[in-house]
Design a protein around this motif. Structure first.
Motif, PDB file in Angstrom:
ATOM      1  N   LYS A  44      11.748   2.686  -6.389  1.00 17.29           N
ATOM      2  CA  LYS A  44      11.571   1.259  -6.105  1.00 17.29           C
ATOM      3  C   LYS A  44      10.094   0.920  -6.292  1.00 17.29           C
ATOM      4  N   PHE A  45       9.844  -0.259  -6.810  1.00 13.79           N
ATOM      5  CA  PHE A  45       8.453  -0.666  -7.073  1.00 13.79           C
ATOM      6  C   PHE A  45       8.142  -1.974  -6.373  1.00 13.79           C
TER       7      PHE A  45
ATOM      8  N   LEU B 217       7.324  -8.437  -9.915  1.00  8.76           N
ATOM      9  CA  LEU B 217       8.166  -7.608 -10.781  1.00  8.76           C
ATOM     10  C   LEU B 217       7.927  -6.110 -10.580  1.00  8.76           C
ATOM     11  N   GLY B 218       7.014  -5.740  -9.670  1.00 15.57           N
ATOM     12  CA  GLY B 218       6.884  -4.322  -9.326  1.00 15.57           C
ATOM     13  C   GLY B 218       5.534  -3.683  -9.595  1.00 15.57           C
TER      14      GLY B 218
ATOM     15  N   ILE C 283       4.287 -20.353  -2.967  1.00 22.31           N
ATOM     16  CA  ILE C 283       5.559 -19.639  -3.188  1.00 22.31           C
ATOM     17  C   ILE C 283       6.163 -19.142  -1.878  1.00 22.31           C
ATOM     18  N   GLY C 284       5.411 -19.273  -0.775  1.00 23.48           N
ATOM     19  CA  GLY C 284       5.964 -18.898   0.524  1.00 23.48           C
ATOM     20  C   GLY C 284       5.873 -17.409   0.816  1.00 23.48           C
TER      21      GLY C 284
ATOM     22  N   LYS D 295       3.808  -7.929   0.284  1.00 23.38           N
ATOM     23  CA  LYS D 295       5.168  -7.400   0.484  1.00 23.38           C
ATOM     24  C   LYS D 295       6.204  -8.507   0.390  1.00 23.38           C
ATOM     25  N   GLU D 296       5.777  -9.702   0.765  1.00 20.88           N
ATOM     26  CA  GLU D 296       6.717 -10.830   0.723  1.00 20.88           C
ATOM     27  C   GLU D 296       6.865 -11.428  -0.680  1.00 20.88           C
ATOM     28  N   ILE D 297       6.087 -10.923  -1.616  1.00 24.67           N
ATOM     29  CA  ILE D 297       6.282 -11.357  -3.010  1.00 24.67           C
ATOM     30  C   ILE D 297       7.346 -10.441  -3.609  1.00 24.67           C
ATOM     31  N   VAL D 298       8.577 -10.911  -3.612  1.00 30.51           N
ATOM     32  CA  VAL D 298       9.714 -10.061  -3.990  1.00 30.51           C
ATOM     33  C   VAL D 298      10.261 -10.481  -5.360  1.00 30.51           C
ATOM     34  N   PRO D 299      11.045  -9.616  -5.992  1.00 29.78           N
ATOM     35  CA  PRO D 299      11.563  -9.935  -7.327  1.00 29.78           C
ATOM     36  C   PRO D 299      12.333 -11.262  -7.372  1.00 29.78           C
TER      37      PRO D 299
END
Ligand code: 173
Length: 502
Positions: A389-390, A415-416, A456-457, A462-466
């Motif tokens: 997982k990235f 995107l990882g 983007i909230g 960590k909260e920047i997710v795919p």
């Protein structure tokens, strides 16, 4: 070095291929036997035979290049400075006009984004420097795609999250960084500004970001490390020499000096054709000299700044060499220039610390894909085949190329990617404004991060997710997107061959 002080007149007598002395920083060197070995070719040295070559030497070489490459008996001694005939520096009309443009730069407060630095740099930099930095391979399709690829990724922001406090700091290879971004390696910094890469070291210290020191910096490696602030983190980009003893020395010295990551460049067994740079050289050469060039040089200077000094790079570098690198250093090893999931997988299986998904700023293989596009396939395939997982602490993915905005970085993180590399924009910043330019560039990026994290909230990385990005078009190279006006303004059209003046 013998103690004898040598007169300028004596030096001037050694002005030929048969006996060639030059002066660099007040010292005389006998380079006669070195001529055929000079990576930049003998012709450029012969131009300064019997003269002071310092002004030509400085922007291209680290200060210690001459002392480390010439045996001690060729270091002839100090020159009697007063007796040296001045090499006449002719200030051309073109140079005068450039200096006037330099004086007309807008104040830094009017520089609002990274594109602005490029626009001003293009106008105020020496033409040779602009040609070298801005050029890319062949038709420069990949160079433009690097930036354009980010246009195929759109946001899916989340709302109504308390974004009073947002934090975009991270760790890269275990080292703290105030942003998910590092200053990538770019060669020949003094072409753009007399302090060269030191501008980057100082600004990186102020902003708590990591600088990747290039093998081919114009400042010496030690100068860049000596000038780092206490605790400042630096990485090293490595071009692997055909002579592995030299490479071993560089790597072990770097480790001793506290370098925290070794980025081995793997996408440049031969340098790409950078035609803007090459064309610039044709124009700079005296036509009579060009036509009389009788192949006596090993390297043709008309090939541009980079090719002239890159002949030491080993095209024989192979996966088989990796265990050797691991045996000579404990630094984390990262391959810079990986371009498909298959190679990323081998790097992972060999136990490396990560890969930079990169096409060398579009300067190598034209039609190589952008780092951000490669990232999507690497994350998918290494997830499928190895359950990874990235972003991933143990095997970190980086991308570089085309990044101009914090939104670009946020897309890569979603995107990882652990972090992205930014190269050219910082060179443009210091070429136009010195240290203050780089300082301002990093401040702008910080401002952009703060605002865009809120929009983007996401309160932290960590909260920047795919799910926050829609990248399903990333592999489509023919989707219509709005043009990027700022970028396109800066992008300089390539030139087609033309007749000589008649
Ligand atoms: O991209 C480059 O110009 C580069 O990496 C390089 C390689 C060899 C010498 C100088 C620059």
């Amino acid at each position: 070095m013998s103690g004898r002080t040598i007169s300028g007149k004596e030096v001037a007598q050694h002005n030929s291929r048969e006996s060639c002395w030059i002066i660099v920083h007040g010292k005389v060197y006998d380079v006669t036997e070195f001529l055929p070995d000079h990576p930049g070719g003998s012709k450029i040295i012969l131009k300064y035979a019997g003269k002071d070559a310092t002004a030509e030497y400085d922007p291209i070489h680290p200060p210690d290049a001459i002392t480390t490459n010439l045996p001690p008996e060729k270091h002839l001694g100090p020159v009697d400075v007063g007796t040296v005939e001045k090499v006449e520096i002719v200030i051309t009309d073109q140079e005068k006009a450039r200096q006037e443009r330099m004086n007309a730069r807008p104040p830094l407060s009017e520089i609002l984004n990274l594109h602005d630095f490029e626009a001003i740099a293009k106008l105020v930099m020496p033409e040779k420097a602009w040609a070298y930095y801005s050029s890319a391979a062949d038709d420069e399709i990949t160079n433009r795609e690097n930036h354009a690829a980010y246009h195929r990724i759109w946001f899916r922001p989340r709302i109504l999250r308390d974004v009073t406090n947002v934090d975009w700091s991270t760790t890269i290879l275990g080292q703290k960084s105030r942003m998910p971004l590092y200053i990538s390696a770019t060669a020949l910094g003094k072409l753009g500004h007399p302090d060269g890469e030191l501008n980057l070291t100082r600004a990186a210290a102020k902003h708590g970001v990591i600088q990747m020191i290039p093998t081919l910096a114009s400042c010496s490696f030690d100068e860049l490390v000596d000038n780092a602030a206490p605790g400042q983190v630096q990485f090293l980009q490595l071009y692997v020499n055909k002579d592995r003893e030299i490479t071993k020395k560089i790597v072990q010295h770097a480790e001793e000096r506290g370098i925290k990551g070794l980025f081995i460049t793997v996408d440049a067994p031969q340098l790409g054709r950078r035609e803007k740079d090459m064309r610039m050289k044709f124009e700079a050469e005296d036509p009579a000299e060009v036509t009389s060039n009788k192949q006596e040089d090993k390297v043709d200077r008309s090939q541009g700044a980079a090719r002239a000094i890159s002949s030491f790079i080993d095209p024989g570098l192979d996966w088989k060499d990796l265990p050797w690198f691991k045996s000579i250093t404990k630094m984390p090893i990262i391959l810079k220039g990986v371009q498909c999931w298959e190679d990323a997988l081998i790097a992972y299986d060999q136990g490396l610390a990560g890969v930079v998904l990169s096409n060398h700023g579009g300067r190598q293989l034209d039609f190589a894909r952008s780092g951000i596009e490669i990232l999507v396939e690497v994350v998918a395939k290494l997830g499928e085949l190895r359950g990874l997982k990235f972003p991933n602490e143990k095997f970190q993915l980086f991308v570089d190329g085309g990044v101009r905005r914090a939104t670009d970085v946020i897309k890569a993180v979603a995107l990882g990617a652990t972090a992205v590399g930014v190269g050219r924009p910082f060179i443009y910043a210091f070429s136009a404004f010195g240290y203050e330019g780089v300082d301002r560039a990093l401040e702008i990026l910080n401002d952009e991060f703060e605002m865009n994290m809120r929009l983007i909230g996401a309160r932290n990385l960590k909260e920047i997710v795919p799910e926050m990005v829609d990248a399903h078009n990333i592999h489509q190279h023919v989707v219509a997107v709005p043009g990027d006006r700022l970028y396109d303004n800066n992008y300089e059209d390539m030139q087609i061959a033309r007749l000589r003046d008649i």
